[in-house]
Scaffold this motif. Structure first.
Motif, PDB file in Angstrom:
ATOM      1  N   TYR A  99      49.951  41.357  30.654  1.00  0.00           N
ATOM      2  CA  TYR A  99      49.726  39.964  31.064  1.00  0.00           C
ATOM      3  C   TYR A  99      50.668  38.968  30.393  1.00  0.00           C
ATOM      4  CZ  TYR A  99      45.629  41.986  33.156  1.00  0.00           C
ATOM      5  OH  TYR A  99      44.804  42.762  33.918  1.00  0.00           O
ATOM      6  N   SER A 102      52.556  37.021  33.325  1.00  0.00           N
ATOM      7  CA  SER A 102      51.705  36.367  34.331  1.00  0.00           C
ATOM      8  C   SER A 102      50.961  35.170  33.739  1.00  0.00           C
ATOM      9  CB  SER A 102      50.722  37.356  34.944  1.00  0.00           C
ATOM     10  OG  SER A 102      49.877  37.928  33.969  1.00  0.00           O
ATOM     11  N   ARG A 103      50.542  35.256  32.482  1.00  0.00           N
ATOM     12  CA  ARG A 103      49.853  34.119  31.855  1.00  0.00           C
ATOM     13  C   ARG A 103      50.798  32.928  31.727  1.00  0.00           C
ATOM     14  NH1 ARG A 103      44.352  33.582  31.218  1.00  0.00           N
ATOM     15  NH2 ARG A 103      44.736  32.333  29.370  1.00  0.00           N
ATOM     16  N   GLN A 106      51.179  31.455  35.127  1.00  0.00           N
ATOM     17  CA  GLN A 106      49.940  30.742  35.420  1.00  0.00           C
ATOM     18  C   GLN A 106      49.922  29.377  34.723  1.00  0.00           C
ATOM     19  OE1 GLN A 106      46.005  31.937  33.605  1.00  0.00           O
ATOM     20  NE2 GLN A 106      45.750  32.751  35.683  1.00  0.00           N
ATOM     21  N   LYS A 129      52.589  41.965  37.683  1.00  0.00           N
ATOM     22  CA  LYS A 129      51.531  40.958  37.557  1.00  0.00           C
ATOM     23  C   LYS A 129      52.104  39.544  37.596  1.00  0.00           C
ATOM     24  CE  LYS A 129      47.973  43.706  35.292  1.00  0.00           C
ATOM     25  NZ  LYS A 129      47.325  43.958  36.555  1.00  0.00           N
ATOM     26  N   GLU A 133      51.131  36.767  40.378  1.00  0.00           N
ATOM     27  CA  GLU A 133      50.653  35.429  40.000  1.00  0.00           C
ATOM     28  C   GLU A 133      51.536  34.355  40.626  1.00  0.00           C
ATOM     29  OE1 GLU A 133      48.374  32.398  38.411  1.00  0.00           O
ATOM     30  OE2 GLU A 133      47.907  34.529  38.610  1.00  0.00           O
ATOM     31  N   ARG A 136      50.628  33.948  44.200  1.00  0.00           N
ATOM     32  CA  ARG A 136      49.338  33.262  44.290  1.00  0.00           C
ATOM     33  C   ARG A 136      49.504  31.753  44.156  1.00  0.00           C
ATOM     34  NH1 ARG A 136      45.399  31.034  41.564  1.00  0.00           N
ATOM     35  NH2 ARG A 136      46.364  31.171  39.529  1.00  0.00           N
ATOM     36  N   LYS A 137      50.491  31.336  43.347  1.00  0.00           N
ATOM     37  CA  LYS A 137      50.704  29.915  43.085  1.00  0.00           C
ATOM     38  C   LYS A 137      51.717  29.273  44.016  1.00  0.00           C
ATOM     39  CE  LYS A 137      50.080  28.014  39.252  1.00  0.00           C
ATOM     40  NZ  LYS A 137      50.120  27.427  37.913  1.00  0.00           N
TER      41      LYS A 137
END
Length: 192
Positions: A99, A102-103, A106, A129, A133, A136-137
């Motif tokens: 992660y 991806s964090r 995000q 990941k 992400e 997704r954004k």
């Protein structure tokens, strides 16, 4: 290691580069990737880059050439790499190594940004990941891959693949050429 073995390294590198040059799809994809990046920057977006190991070094190099300078004097451009050791160790400790990218996406990625992912296998879990992400954004994903493209080839908007099945260093050598060419393209198009 003999001189012949050293020469063989250069010959292999030349063959990998020649194969890349001779594939016309690569030139279409280079232009697509460059245009996506230029459009993002012109609209106030940024380019976030990530990779593991040597690919992280390439991601850092890409970002510093944008925010600093590549060939000619110009204003800085919004390029950042996910390479802050405090972020990486914090997220790695709290959530796991998968992660770490991806964090970051995000937290600081916004629609209209671009994520440049670099993975010689196309299968690095933390890169996958990050790409997921980003999608997704509403962030476009450009992927520099190798071998058969891995899972990343199905997630990205544009893939630039080095289909070399040998050691990763040959793939990375072409990745850095792609990076330099993309930066050059961005500079020429953004400031014209």
């Amino acid at each position: 290691m003999s001189i012949e073995q050293i020469k063989a390294n250069f010959s292999e590198a030349q063959n990998v580069l020649t194969n890349f040059i001779n594939n016309p799809d690569n030139w279409d994809n280079m232009k697509k990737a460059g245009d996506i990046m230029v459009d993002s920057l012109q609209e106030g977006g940024k380019i976030i880059s990530c990779g593991n190991g040597g690919s992280m070094s390439d991601a850092m190099h890409f970002a510093e050439e944008l925010s600093g300078r590549f060939r000619d004097e110009r204003e800085g451009l919004a390029g950042i790499s996910i390479s802050d050791p405090t972020h990486i160790t914090c997220v790695g400790n709290d959530y796991g190594f998968d992660y770490i990218f991806s964090r970051y996406v995000q937290a600081v990625g916004w629609p209209g940004d671009v994520l440049l992912t670099i993975s010689t296998s196309g299968n690095s879990a933390n890169i996958i990941k990050a790409a997921e992400e980003a999608k997704r954004k509403g962030i476009k994903v450009i992927a520099l891959t190798g071998k058969e493209g891995g899972k990343l080839k199905d997630i990205c908007d544009v893939e630039l693949r080095i289909p070399h099945k040998g050691y990763s260093d040959r793939i990375q050598e072409i990745h850095i050429q792609i990076i330099h060419s993309l930066i050059h393209y961005i500079e020429l198009e953004y400031f014209k």
